[in-house]
Design a protein around this motif. Sequence first.
Motif, short mmCIF file in Angstrom:
data_model
loop_
_atom_site.label_atom_id
_atom_site.label_comp_id
_atom_site.label_asym_id
_atom_site.label_seq_id
_atom_site.Cartn_x
_atom_site.Cartn_y
_atom_site.Cartn_z
N ARG A 277 0.83 -1.21 0.00
CA ARG A 277 0.00 0.00 0.00
C ARG A 277 0.86 1.25 0.00
O ARG A 277 0.57 2.24 -0.69
N ALA A 318 -8.69 4.50 -10.25
CA ALA A 318 -9.77 5.16 -9.53
C ALA A 318 -10.35 6.29 -10.38
O ALA A 318 -9.63 7.12 -10.92
N SER A 338 -0.91 0.32 -11.57
CA SER A 338 -1.63 -0.63 -10.74
C SER A 338 -1.45 -2.05 -11.26
O SER A 338 -1.24 -2.99 -10.50
N SER A 435 -7.35 6.31 -1.25
CA SER A 435 -8.77 6.15 -0.94
C SER A 435 -9.02 4.73 -0.42
O SER A 435 -8.20 3.82 -0.60
N GLN A 436 -10.17 4.53 0.21
CA GLN A 436 -10.51 3.20 0.70
C GLN A 436 -10.59 2.19 -0.44
O GLN A 436 -10.19 1.03 -0.29
N GLU A 437 -11.05 2.64 -1.59
CA GLU A 437 -11.15 1.74 -2.74
C GLU A 437 -9.75 1.34 -3.23
O GLU A 437 -9.51 0.18 -3.56
N GLN A 438 -8.82 2.27 -3.25
CA GLN A 438 -7.46 1.95 -3.66
C GLN A 438 -6.81 0.98 -2.69
O GLN A 438 -6.12 0.04 -3.10
N ARG A 440 -8.35 -1.17 -0.78
CA ARG A 440 -9.00 -2.49 -0.94
C ARG A 440 -8.45 -3.21 -2.17
O ARG A 440 -8.21 -4.42 -2.12
N GLN A 441 -8.23 -2.49 -3.24
CA GLN A 441 -7.73 -3.12 -4.47
C GLN A 441 -6.32 -3.65 -4.28
O GLN A 441 -5.98 -4.76 -4.73
#
Length: 478
Positions: A277, A318, A338, A435-438, A440-441
Amino acid sequence: MKGRRWRWQHRRLALLLVLYTLLLLLLVPYVQDYGARRGRGAEEAPLQPLCPSLQEALGEWGWEEEKEEEEQLPEGEGAAADGSEAGDGGKRHIYLHATWRTGSSFLGELFNQHPDVFYLYEPMWHLWQALYPADALSLQGALRDMLRSLFRCDFSVLRLYAAPPAPRDPLAPPAPGGGGANLTTAGLFGWRTNKVICSAPLCPDAPRARHEIGLIDGAACERSCPPRGLRELEAECRKYPVVVIKDVRLLELGALLPLLREPDLNLRVIQLFRDPRAVHNSRLKAKQALLRESIQVLRSRHRAEPRGLPRRQLLPAAGLGGGGIRAQQQHRAEFFLSGALEVICQAWLRDLLFSRRAPAWLRRRYTQLRYEDLVREPRAQLRRLLRFAGLRVPPAMESFVLNMTRGAAYSSDRPFLISARDAREAIHAWRERLSQEQVRQVEAACGEAMSLLSYPPSAEPGEPEGENPASRDEKGVG
């Protein structure tokens, strides 16, 4: 006329009989073999391996053969008290195995500062630039051969790659400081901060002596140190007991096995890891600078799949879609970075499983380090690394590593600049910037490697919301 026609028909019939006989001779054994295999098919069906990627990796790099050789070693052979190979007394070679944005430049700088080390910063950059857009996986063999030459202080290999990228007239004179036979120290990647190039005897007017511990001012080195020929650099290389090369372009640890098998090379490997991360956050800050090489890593994806790497869905950028041309370019760059991170995390997983099955002789030549452990316990980790390399620990280096990790603040404005910073803050910077989405991915793509490296997920089951798992004691892997 009739007699000639009859002879022709007779010859044609004879030819057909010969061909028919040959067909029967080939067909009958095939049918018999097929029947035999079909009869025992269910009985001798091979068991499905529990971990196909690891099994294929071991077979591909000849790991099992090495294990058998280790079992035949006579008793008494093993590691010395300081962790080095028994009988070591000659030159030692260290490869710092890392990937982009893991803190590898800082780790390499520690060895660059040591008075007994000849250090090279990412010499394989030249190879990747010259062979672009070749994928990372296919370049591993050339990279390994280049390492072999550089470790033996033979820098002529650089002339094959450190040339101007654009085609030019072969009759025209080479560009100053460019490639070809006239390649000099000024044509090497990262030369302005190299302690050997920027100090006597290669640079008589250097502002700092080689044995003094401290960062090199790149601008001052460029002003004071004229370009020197590669033969002079080779001569300096031969004077040092330890040669260290740091690079980020080797995709898999197993590619180094042929070099690790060479007893006269005496190669040791330090592999650096970092929380994926934090890696992703740092890569996004330098996305344009890393785009070209991320594409080369990503192109290895489809070549790696037949070799057992699990196929995954690429991380979506994102906010992809909408926006102007510049915004679309930014989303495109994030998509490539990514996807490259997923390939890197799968390579990490292979290396981690790979090293756990390593024979004892190889484990003595290989160690792991987490960036987080280095900046939290800089002096202890420095002593461990130098002991692994068979080097003394100058007191000035302990002060240097402590000061470098206790700077006033963390700044990512110039991500490739080595400077004193609050590295502990850098450990957790991703929590505020991704971000939370990043998050999580990244955790979905790198979860297996993170687990083996003891990086907890951002929200584990049963933990109160908002608790910082990274603040807990984390087990090191070195």
